[in-house]
Design a protein around this motif. Structure first.
Motif, PDB file in Angstrom:
ATOM      1  N   ASP A  83       0.822  -1.223   0.000  1.00 57.83           N
ATOM      2  CA  ASP A  83       0.000   0.000   0.000  1.00 57.83           C
ATOM      3  C   ASP A  83       0.858   1.276   0.000  1.00 57.83           C
ATOM      4  O   ASP A  83       0.688   2.171   0.820  1.00 57.83           O
ATOM      5  N   LYS A  84       1.789   1.352  -0.938  1.00 66.00           N
ATOM      6  CA  LYS A  84       2.636   2.550  -1.103  1.00 66.00           C
ATOM      7  C   LYS A  84       2.544   2.954  -2.566  1.00 66.00           C
ATOM      8  O   LYS A  84       2.809   2.116  -3.430  1.00 66.00           O
ATOM      9  N   SER A 128       0.913   7.637   1.819  1.00 68.25           N
ATOM     10  CA  SER A 128       0.974   6.210   1.494  1.00 68.25           C
ATOM     11  C   SER A 128       2.417   5.751   1.409  1.00 68.25           C
ATOM     12  O   SER A 128       2.755   4.633   1.795  1.00 68.25           O
ATOM     13  N   LYS A 148       5.161   4.428   4.734  1.00 65.16           N
ATOM     14  CA  LYS A 148       4.656   3.220   5.415  1.00 65.16           C
ATOM     15  C   LYS A 148       5.380   2.984   6.752  1.00 65.16           C
ATOM     16  O   LYS A 148       4.742   2.607   7.731  1.00 65.16           O
ATOM     17  N   ASP A 149       6.672   3.255   6.781  1.00 63.38           N
ATOM     18  CA  ASP A 149       7.439   3.057   8.027  1.00 63.38           C
ATOM     19  C   ASP A 149       6.830   3.888   9.149  1.00 63.38           C
ATOM     20  O   ASP A 149       6.679   3.425  10.280  1.00 63.38           O
ATOM     21  N   ARG A 154       3.725   5.036   9.335  1.00 63.93           N
ATOM     22  CA  ARG A 154       2.407   4.520   9.724  1.00 63.93           C
ATOM     23  C   ARG A 154       2.543   3.266  10.575  1.00 63.93           C
ATOM     24  O   ARG A 154       1.810   3.067  11.536  1.00 63.93           O
ATOM     25  N   GLU A 155       3.533   2.451  10.242  1.00 56.73           N
ATOM     26  CA  GLU A 155       3.746   1.230  11.022  1.00 56.73           C
ATOM     27  C   GLU A 155       4.232   1.551  12.446  1.00 56.73           C
ATOM     28  O   GLU A 155       3.942   0.818  13.383  1.00 56.73           O
TER      29      GLU A 155
END
Ligand code: 6PG
Length: 465
Positions: free
Chosen positions: A257-258, A292, A295-296, A298-299
């Motif tokens: 999802d990027k 998006s 991701k890092d 968001r994680e």
């Protein structure tokens, strides 16, 4: 006026497809690519079109191979490669020859290149080409910028290769200089907004209702038969239906999802901001794409601040359809506002109906709405604004409730909907004759004595703070 003979520099995926399209319409075309093997492969696989394709091994040979007036299409990556190609080409061209940049160039570069190339006695066209590989092969939508006299010898061939809407070619000369590339840039801004709105609705069904990709595919397929009919709706249904042959899972579930970007969406927002235009849904789509990619981040946030949503929540299908429709209309409306601002600034005298007509087939943002948008712009639009056209005003009135309910539900469930919520906010702000900027003016005057105007008399005033 003689029709030009065509050459192409840059035989990548798009270039190769466009070359086959030109050959298919009965025109010969000479090809040059730095990596010669791509030209060899193209010709080897061109079957009965091969005799129309000629490989050349240098720019000098390419030019020598063409009868005047020549038209050389550049389909090389935007930026330096375009400049290098022009630098080499102009050594061999003759007056009356035309360089056509068919890539996604920054319109500001196109403005500069047009002036530089014309100064040397040659013609220059900056052409926005939309439709991806399939479009390039079978009929792209093309937005032409440059001098009308440069366009004349090119027009018959471009009309033959363009997508057709009810027999009308989806290509037009739309303005001078960088107009074509500017219009293509805004096309891509609208593309970003529409793609993101679709992705958000997909997310509501996936994360809110916990639906499978196959189910969501059916929903999109159904919508594509109605008011949401469009290329992006259609391909989204197909993407959701696809199965990964390696794992047997839905393909969409195997994709990270990027999302990447090459710059045109960002340019649209930069230009909108520079010209003082509110492009909130396009901006939200760009922001979502940027997020998006993080991701890092968001994680790292998810375990600290909690998942956004865990309970199942149902969304009304008709409301979701309305939400997408209103977001799509507002994306187009904001795009056309940016075009209007640029037309005023650069004196392009853009014909908005002609732009909508060119977008009716072949391009990525083609949809059932564009014929109505073209018709609206062919009339005397109230204040020149799409949302005031009676057809569009009625559509918005009918469907805004669906968007509002969808956004309210999504937000209360913690599901991100930046474009959908941006659309309803823009809609509400636009129809509110008395807004809240009197407070902004009060604050500005309080801390900086910037002054304000009063509702009851003319002049510049200060408060007794
Ligand atoms: C088109 C597309 C095409 C390309 C974009 C994608 O109209 O055919 O817009 O030009 O797919 O460059 O742009 P991003 O890489 O920024 O998503």
């Amino acid at each position: 006026m003689k029709t030009a003979s065509f050459g192409l520099i840059g035989v990548g995926v798009m270039g190769g497809a466009l070359a086959l399209n030109i050959a298919d319409k009965g025109h010969d075309i000479s090809l040059y690519n730095l990596d010669e093997s791509t030209v060899d492969d193209l010709i080897a696989n061109a079957a009965d079109l091969a005799p129309r394709l000629t490989k050349t091994t240098s720019v000098a040979e390419l030019v020598a191979n063409l009868a005047a007036p020549r038209a050389i299409i550049l389909l090389v990556p935007a930026g330096k490669p375009v400049d290098l190609s022009i630098e080499e080409l102009v050594k061999y061209l003759e007056p009356g020859d035309t360089i056509i940049d068919g890539g996604n160039s920054d319109y500001k570069d196109t403005q500069k290149r047009t002036i530089a190339v014309e100064k040397l006695g040659f013609n220059y066209l900056g052409v926005g080409v939309s439709g991806g590989e399939e479009g390039a092969r079978n009929g792209p939508s093309m937005m032409v910028g440059g001098s009308p006299s440069a366009w004349e010898p090119i027009q018959p061939v471009f009309e033959s290769i363009a997508a057709k809407f009810k027999g009308q070619p989806c290509v037009a000369h739309l303005g001078e200089g960088g107009a074509g590339h500017f219009i293509k840039t805004v096309h891509n801004g609208i593309e970003y907004a529409d793609m993101q709105a679709i992705a958000e609705v997909y997310g509501l069904l996936r994360d809110g209702e916990k639906q499978s990709a196959a189910h969501i595919s059916e929903v999109f397929e159904q919508w594509n038969k109605g008011v949401l009919n469009s290329y992006l709706t259609e391909i989204s249904a197909k993407i959701l239906a696809a199965v990964d042959s390696e794992t047997g899972n839905a393909m969409i579930d195997m994709i990270v999802d990027k999302a990447g970007q090459k710059g045109t969406g960002r340019w649209t927002v930069v230009e909108a901001v520079r010209m003082g235009q509110n492009a909130s849904v396009i901006e939200a789509a760009l922001g979502a794409r940027v997020s998006s990619a993080e991701k890092d981040f968001r994680e790292a946030v998810e375990p600290v601040l909690g998942r956004t949503q865990s309970m199942e929540i149902d969304f009304d299908r008709a409301d979701l359809e309305s939400a997408l429709l209103v977001a799509r209309i507002i994306g187009y409306a904001q795009g056309f506002r940016i075009l209007r601002a640029a037309s005023d600034e650069f004196d392009w005298k853009l014909d908005y109906a002609a732009i909508a007509e060119v977008w009716r087939e072949g391009c990525i943002i083609r949809s059932a709405l564009l014929d109505d948008i073209a018709a609206a712009y062919r009339t005397e639009l109230p204040r020149g604004r799409l949302i005031l056209d009676p057809t569009f005003a009625a559509l918005l009135a009918k469907h805004e409730g669906g968007l509002r309910r969808t956004v309210a539900k999504a937000i209360s469930a913690g599901l991100p909907v930046p474009v959908l919520s941006g659309a309803i906010s823009w809609f509400d702000q636009s129809r509110k004759a008395r807004g809240t900027a009197n407070m902004i003016q009060g604050q500005r005057d309080f801390f900086g004595a910037h002054g304000f105007r009063r509702v009851d008399k003319e002049g510049d005033f200060h408060g007794n703070w």
